[in-house]
Design a protein around this motif. Structure first.
Motif, PDB file in Angstrom:
ATOM      1  N   GLY A  83      13.583  -2.434   9.537  1.00  0.00           N
ATOM      2  CA  GLY A  83      12.638  -2.795   8.430  1.00  0.00           C
ATOM      3  C   GLY A  83      12.036  -1.318   7.481  1.00  0.00           C
ATOM      4  N   THR A  84      10.747  -1.473   7.312  1.00  0.00           N
ATOM      5  CA  THR A  84      10.029  -0.550   6.497  1.00  0.00           C
ATOM      6  C   THR A  84       8.712  -0.160   7.078  1.00  0.00           C
ATOM      7  OG1 THR A  84       9.010  -2.131   5.053  1.00  0.00           O
ATOM      8  CG2 THR A  84      11.286  -1.002   4.267  1.00  0.00           C
ATOM      9  N   VAL A  85       8.172   1.165   6.839  1.00  0.00           N
ATOM     10  CA  VAL A  85       6.826   1.257   6.902  1.00  0.00           C
ATOM     11  C   VAL A  85       6.383   2.169   5.517  1.00  0.00           C
ATOM     12  CG1 VAL A  85       5.204   2.871   8.037  1.00  0.00           C
ATOM     13  CG2 VAL A  85       6.982   1.824   9.504  1.00  0.00           C
ATOM     14  N   ALA A  86       5.252   1.789   5.048  1.00  0.00           N
ATOM     15  CA  ALA A  86       4.792   2.287   3.627  1.00  0.00           C
ATOM     16  C   ALA A  86       3.349   2.418   3.890  1.00  0.00           C
ATOM     17  CB  ALA A  86       4.989   1.326   2.645  1.00  0.00           C
ATOM     18  N   VAL A  87       2.865   3.795   3.424  1.00  0.00           N
ATOM     19  CA  VAL A  87       1.462   4.073   3.717  1.00  0.00           C
ATOM     20  C   VAL A  87       1.025   4.619   2.273  1.00  0.00           C
ATOM     21  CG1 VAL A  87       0.229   6.066   5.184  1.00  0.00           C
ATOM     22  CG2 VAL A  87       2.648   5.207   6.040  1.00  0.00           C
ATOM     23  N   GLU A  88      -0.360   4.088   2.432  1.00  0.00           N
ATOM     24  CA  GLU A  88      -1.245   4.488   1.306  1.00  0.00           C
ATOM     25  C   GLU A  88      -2.330   5.261   1.875  1.00  0.00           C
ATOM     26  OE1 GLU A  88      -3.531   1.840  -2.164  1.00  0.00           O
ATOM     27  OE2 GLU A  88      -2.769   0.722  -0.442  1.00  0.00           O
ATOM     28  N   LEU A  89      -2.767   6.112   0.798  1.00  0.00           N
ATOM     29  CA  LEU A  89      -3.784   6.984   1.301  1.00  0.00           C
ATOM     30  C   LEU A  89      -5.060   6.639   0.383  1.00  0.00           C
ATOM     31  CD1 LEU A  89      -4.581  10.014   2.239  1.00  0.00           C
ATOM     32  CD2 LEU A  89      -4.130  10.987   0.274  1.00  0.00           C
ATOM     33  N   LEU A  90      -6.323   6.376   1.225  1.00  0.00           N
ATOM     34  CA  LEU A  90      -7.546   5.699   0.619  1.00  0.00           C
ATOM     35  C   LEU A  90      -8.604   6.563   0.735  1.00  0.00           C
ATOM     36  CD1 LEU A  90      -7.116   2.297   2.489  1.00  0.00           C
ATOM     37  CD2 LEU A  90      -6.209   2.810   0.257  1.00  0.00           C
ATOM     38  N   ASP A  91      -9.643   6.544   0.046  1.00  0.00           N
ATOM     39  CA  ASP A  91     -10.806   7.415   0.308  1.00  0.00           C
ATOM     40  C   ASP A  91     -11.401   6.690   1.335  1.00  0.00           C
ATOM     41  OD1 ASP A  91     -12.309   5.314  -0.706  1.00  0.00           O
ATOM     42  OD2 ASP A  91     -12.633   6.157  -2.554  1.00  0.00           O
ATOM     43  N   GLU A  92     -12.621   7.371   1.848  1.00  0.00           N
ATOM     44  CA  GLU A  92     -13.447   7.054   3.008  1.00  0.00           C
ATOM     45  C   GLU A  92     -13.813   5.485   2.978  1.00  0.00           C
ATOM     46  OE1 GLU A  92     -17.097   8.882   4.316  1.00  0.00           O
ATOM     47  OE2 GLU A  92     -16.988   9.638   2.233  1.00  0.00           O
ATOM     48  N   ASN A  93     -14.002   4.874   1.806  1.00  0.00           N
ATOM     49  CA  ASN A  93     -14.455   3.528   1.609  1.00  0.00           C
ATOM     50  C   ASN A  93     -13.445   2.541   1.447  1.00  0.00           C
ATOM     51  OD1 ASN A  93     -17.296   4.529   1.286  1.00  0.00           O
ATOM     52  ND2 ASN A  93     -16.864   5.126  -0.624  1.00  0.00           N
ATOM     53  N   GLY A  94     -12.071   3.062   1.598  1.00  0.00           N
ATOM     54  CA  GLY A  94     -11.044   2.240   1.454  1.00  0.00           C
ATOM     55  C   GLY A  94     -10.333   1.841   0.078  1.00  0.00           C
ATOM     56  N   VAL A  95     -10.793   2.744  -0.735  1.00  0.00           N
ATOM     57  CA  VAL A  95     -10.458   2.561  -2.137  1.00  0.00           C
ATOM     58  C   VAL A  95      -9.005   3.366  -2.250  1.00  0.00           C
ATOM     59  CG1 VAL A  95     -10.889   2.962  -4.615  1.00  0.00           C
ATOM     60  CG2 VAL A  95     -12.631   2.037  -3.044  1.00  0.00           C
ATOM     61  N   GLY A  96      -8.164   2.997  -2.902  1.00  0.00           N
ATOM     62  CA  GLY A  96      -6.738   3.793  -3.189  1.00  0.00           C
ATOM     63  C   GLY A  96      -7.087   4.812  -3.752  1.00  0.00           C
ATOM     64  N   ILE A  97      -6.299   6.084  -3.653  1.00  0.00           N
ATOM     65  CA  ILE A  97      -6.399   7.114  -4.328  1.00  0.00           C
ATOM     66  C   ILE A  97      -5.213   7.054  -5.276  1.00  0.00           C
ATOM     67  CG2 ILE A  97      -6.089   9.843  -4.199  1.00  0.00           C
ATOM     68  CD1 ILE A  97      -7.733   9.459  -1.258  1.00  0.00           C
ATOM     69  N   PRO A  98      -5.691   7.392  -6.784  1.00  0.00           N
ATOM     70  CA  PRO A  98      -4.162   7.573  -7.429  1.00  0.00           C
ATOM     71  C   PRO A  98      -3.138   8.378  -7.290  1.00  0.00           C
ATOM     72  CG  PRO A  98      -6.364   7.451  -8.748  1.00  0.00           C
ATOM     73  CD  PRO A  98      -6.682   7.542  -7.330  1.00  0.00           C
ATOM     74  N   GLY A  99      -1.972   7.943  -7.409  1.00  0.00           N
ATOM     75  CA  GLY A  99      -0.815   8.738  -6.945  1.00  0.00           C
ATOM     76  C   GLY A  99      -0.508   8.786  -5.827  1.00  0.00           C
ATOM     77  N   CYS A 100      -1.428   8.073  -4.674  1.00  0.00           N
ATOM     78  CA  CYS A 100      -0.937   7.902  -3.318  1.00  0.00           C
ATOM     79  C   CYS A 100      -0.797   6.617  -2.666  1.00  0.00           C
ATOM     80  CB  CYS A 100      -1.951   8.610  -2.543  1.00  0.00           C
ATOM     81  SG  CYS A 100      -2.325  10.563  -2.773  1.00  0.00           S
ATOM     82  N   GLU A 101      -0.201   5.708  -3.744  1.00  0.00           N
ATOM     83  CA  GLU A 101       0.050   4.529  -3.278  1.00  0.00           C
ATOM     84  C   GLU A 101       1.104   4.308  -2.312  1.00  0.00           C
ATOM     85  OE1 GLU A 101       0.227   5.642  -6.618  1.00  0.00           O
ATOM     86  OE2 GLU A 101      -1.600   4.678  -7.270  1.00  0.00           O
ATOM     87  N   ALA A 102       1.268   3.024  -1.647  1.00  0.00           N
ATOM     88  CA  ALA A 102       2.183   2.842  -0.680  1.00  0.00           C
ATOM     89  C   ALA A 102       3.551   2.760  -0.987  1.00  0.00           C
ATOM     90  CB  ALA A 102       1.887   1.378  -0.037  1.00  0.00           C
ATOM     91  N   ASP A 103       3.858   2.433  -2.332  1.00  0.00           N
ATOM     92  CA  ASP A 103       5.364   2.748  -2.857  1.00  0.00           C
ATOM     93  C   ASP A 103       5.750   3.862  -2.987  1.00  0.00           C
ATOM     94  OD1 ASP A 103       3.806   3.175  -4.976  1.00  0.00           O
ATOM     95  OD2 ASP A 103       4.941   1.824  -6.427  1.00  0.00           O
ATOM     96  N   GLY A 104       4.901   5.089  -3.105  1.00  0.00           N
ATOM     97  CA  GLY A 104       5.237   6.290  -3.205  1.00  0.00           C
ATOM     98  C   GLY A 104       5.183   7.152  -1.801  1.00  0.00           C
ATOM     99  N   CYS A 105       4.979   6.454  -0.663  1.00  0.00           N
ATOM    100  CA  CYS A 105       5.402   6.904   0.608  1.00  0.00           C
ATOM    101  C   CYS A 105       5.982   5.833   1.617  1.00  0.00           C
ATOM    102  CB  CYS A 105       3.981   7.417   1.243  1.00  0.00           C
ATOM    103  SG  CYS A 105       4.091   8.429   2.962  1.00  0.00           S
TER     104      CYS A 105
END
Length: 150
Positions: A83-105
């Motif tokens: 299958g797959t594992v995708a990882v998104e980088l979020l700030d400490e409040n759980g808001v996605g960081i632009p350029g670090c979306e799950a489809d990019g990792c």
């Protein structure tokens, strides 16, 4: 035990599939456990950091608690051969960081203890010292750990 009298065993009921009195030892890049199996002693190899994992037989996701991003690289210990594992980088409040979306990792058909987490080949060192979270999206995959390098 903190005082030698009151013993606490929080993981006593955990079923690891084997029961042994022997200490685990380094074995082929992971751990080895020797335990009784049927009428003999058997070696049970365990992947590094492989005692517990988050898994999804179909689709699932989870987020980490906020942590301070280490100065080096983040390495994923996962099995997504089916299958797959995708990882998104979020700030400490759980808001996605632009350029670090799950489809990019995203890891597909991979299995390893040191899969580097990079978003579109961008290293995480620019976030060193910041409080962040990771959001994992799994499909037929297992995630054991994320470690940092220095």
């Amino acid at each position: 035990s903190n005082d030698g009298l009151a013993w606490q065993r929080p993981y006593r009921g955990t079923d690891m599939g084997v029961w042994t009195y022997a200490d685990p030892f380094a074995y082929e890049g992971g751990l080895g456990l020797v335990a009784h199996d049927e009428r003999c002693l058997t070696l049970f190899p365990v992947r590094r950091d492989g005692f517990a994992c988050c898994t999804a037989d179909a689709q699932g996701s989870f987020c980490t608690r906020p942590f301070i991003m280490p100065p080096g690289e983040l390495l994923l210990n996962a099995d997504c051969r089916q299958g797959t594992v995708a990882v998104e980088l979020l700030d400490e409040n759980g808001v996605g960081i632009p350029g670090c979306e799950a489809d990019g990792c995203r890891w597909e058909a991979a299995d390893g203890c040191e899969l580097p987490l990079r978003w579109r080949d961008s290293a995480t060192d620019r976030f060193a010292g910041q409080r962040v979270r990771l959001r994992f999206v799994l499909e037929r995959a297992k995630v054991w750990s994320v470690t940092g390098t220095h």
